[in-house]
Structures are given as C-alpha cells and as structure tokens.
Design a protein around this motif. Structure first.
Motif, short mmCIF file in Angstrom:
data_model
loop_
_atom_site.label_atom_id
_atom_site.label_comp_id
_atom_site.label_asym_id
_atom_site.label_seq_id
_atom_site.Cartn_x
_atom_site.Cartn_y
_atom_site.Cartn_z
N ARG A 118 0.83 -1.20 0.00
CA ARG A 118 0.00 0.00 0.00
C ARG A 118 0.87 1.25 0.00
N GLY A 119 1.92 1.26 0.82
CA GLY A 119 2.84 2.39 0.85
C GLY A 119 3.51 2.63 -0.49
N LEU A 120 3.88 1.53 -1.16
CA LEU A 120 4.48 1.65 -2.49
C LEU A 120 3.47 2.23 -3.48
N GLY A 121 2.21 1.81 -3.38
CA GLY A 121 1.16 2.34 -4.25
C GLY A 121 0.94 3.82 -4.03
N LEU A 122 0.89 4.23 -2.78
CA LEU A 122 0.70 5.65 -2.46
C LEU A 122 1.86 6.49 -2.96
N LYS A 123 3.06 5.93 -2.88
CA LYS A 123 4.24 6.65 -3.39
C LYS A 123 4.13 6.85 -4.90
N GLU A 124 3.66 5.82 -5.60
CA GLU A 124 3.49 5.93 -7.06
C GLU A 124 2.45 7.00 -7.40
N VAL A 125 1.35 7.04 -6.67
CA VAL A 125 0.32 8.04 -6.91
C VAL A 125 0.89 9.45 -6.69
N ALA A 126 1.64 9.63 -5.60
CA ALA A 126 2.23 10.94 -5.29
C ALA A 126 3.20 11.36 -6.39
N GLU A 127 4.00 10.42 -6.87
CA GLU A 127 4.94 10.75 -7.95
C GLU A 127 4.21 11.04 -9.25
N ILE A 129 1.24 12.45 -9.44
CA ILE A 129 0.68 13.79 -9.28
C ILE A 129 1.76 14.84 -9.49
N ALA A 130 2.96 14.56 -9.00
CA ALA A 130 4.07 15.50 -9.16
C ALA A 130 4.52 15.61 -10.61
N ARG A 131 4.33 14.54 -11.40
CA ARG A 131 4.71 14.52 -12.81
C ARG A 131 3.49 14.09 -13.63
N PRO A 132 2.63 15.03 -13.97
CA PRO A 132 1.37 14.68 -14.63
C PRO A 132 1.52 13.89 -15.93
N ASN A 133 2.61 14.09 -16.65
CA ASN A 133 2.80 13.33 -17.89
C ASN A 133 3.05 11.84 -17.61
N GLU A 134 3.45 11.47 -16.39
CA GLU A 134 3.68 10.07 -16.02
C GLU A 134 2.50 9.47 -15.25
#
Length: 151
Positions: A118-127, A129-134
């Motif tokens: 879950r923590g890894l998933g949340l990190k991916e979502v945050a990244e 959001i920080a890089r909308p093209n990704e």
C-alpha cells in the motif's frame, strides 16, 4: 633433563589453556541467540536504527538459522519505525517470512507486507501527481501494488 620436563609442563599448560579458551567461546547457536536478543532489546527500547543493524547482522551471519524469519520480521518492523521509510526495502525484509507457511508469525508478516505494498502504491500516486505526464503509468503501477496489498 629438567629442561625437558619444563618444556613438557609448558606444553601441557598450553594445551590446558587452549582447551579452556576454546570451551569459553560461545557456540554458533549461542552467538545467534545473543545477537537476536540484542536486536530485540534495541527494538523494545525504541531504537529502530540499532535494531535494524543487529537484525541485518544476524541475517548476514546466520541466514539459514531456525530464527531467520523471526529476524526478518523484526528487521521489517524496525525499518518501518525509521523516519525515512523505504517501503521496497521493508517489503523485501517481510517477503520471505510472509511466504513461509511454517512460520508461526506468518499472518503478521503478511499484514505488514500488505502495508508495504500500500505504501508503495501511495508513493506511485504521489509521484504521478508530481509529474502529470507520467500519471497514467504511475496509476497502473499503483493499482498493481494496491491489488497485491489486498490479497
């Protein structure tokens, strides 16, 4: 003749000293138990950095020991208590214990492995959001982590 007796006596004293020294050394199991106890004490004393170091040392020196999965669980818990969590590293600590059907604390290891996913998933979502093209790629990776966490 006296020299011969003195040399013999010195040799006997040397052998006795060597046997006494060798018997004073703890066995591998005793060393493993002492190291595991130090790691557990550090965890109980809220010192996750020392606990993680000692659990890692245990796993490096005694990887095939009967208590290796206990040390892996302890390592994962200590890593979760560190201020800068690396969920992949923590998951890697929990995974072997979570996969061992004979490990008595397997449910706890499975739970925390899910927390890490879950923590890894949340990190991916945050990244994402920080890089909308990704974002689409990151959302897919995050969803994979969330699916694994749910299992």
């Amino acid at each position: 003749m006296i020299r011969f007796h003195l040399r013999g006596l010195a040799a006997i004293v040397g052998v006795v000293w060597l046997v006494a020294y060798a018997s004073a050394q703890p066995t591998a199991d005793q060393q493993a138990e002492m190291l595991l106890n130090v790691a557990r004490k550090a965890a109980a004393d809220a010192n996750p950095q020392l606990a993680a170091e000692k659990f890692r040392e245990f796993l490096t020196r005694f990887a095939s020991h009967k208590d290796a999965n206990t040390a892996r669980l302890g390592l994962g818990l200590a890593l979760l208590d560190l201020p800068d969590r690396n969920y992949q590293q923590v998951f890697d600590a929990f995974a072997p214990a979570a996969m061992d059907a004979n490990f008595p604390d397997r449910p706890l290891a499975l739970y925390y492995a899910g927390v890490c996913r879950r923590g890894l998933g949340l990190k991916e979502v945050a990244e994402g959001i920080a890089r909308p093209n990704e974002l689409p790629k990151r959302q897919q990776v995050a969803n994979d982590h969330f699916t694994e966490a749910a299992r």
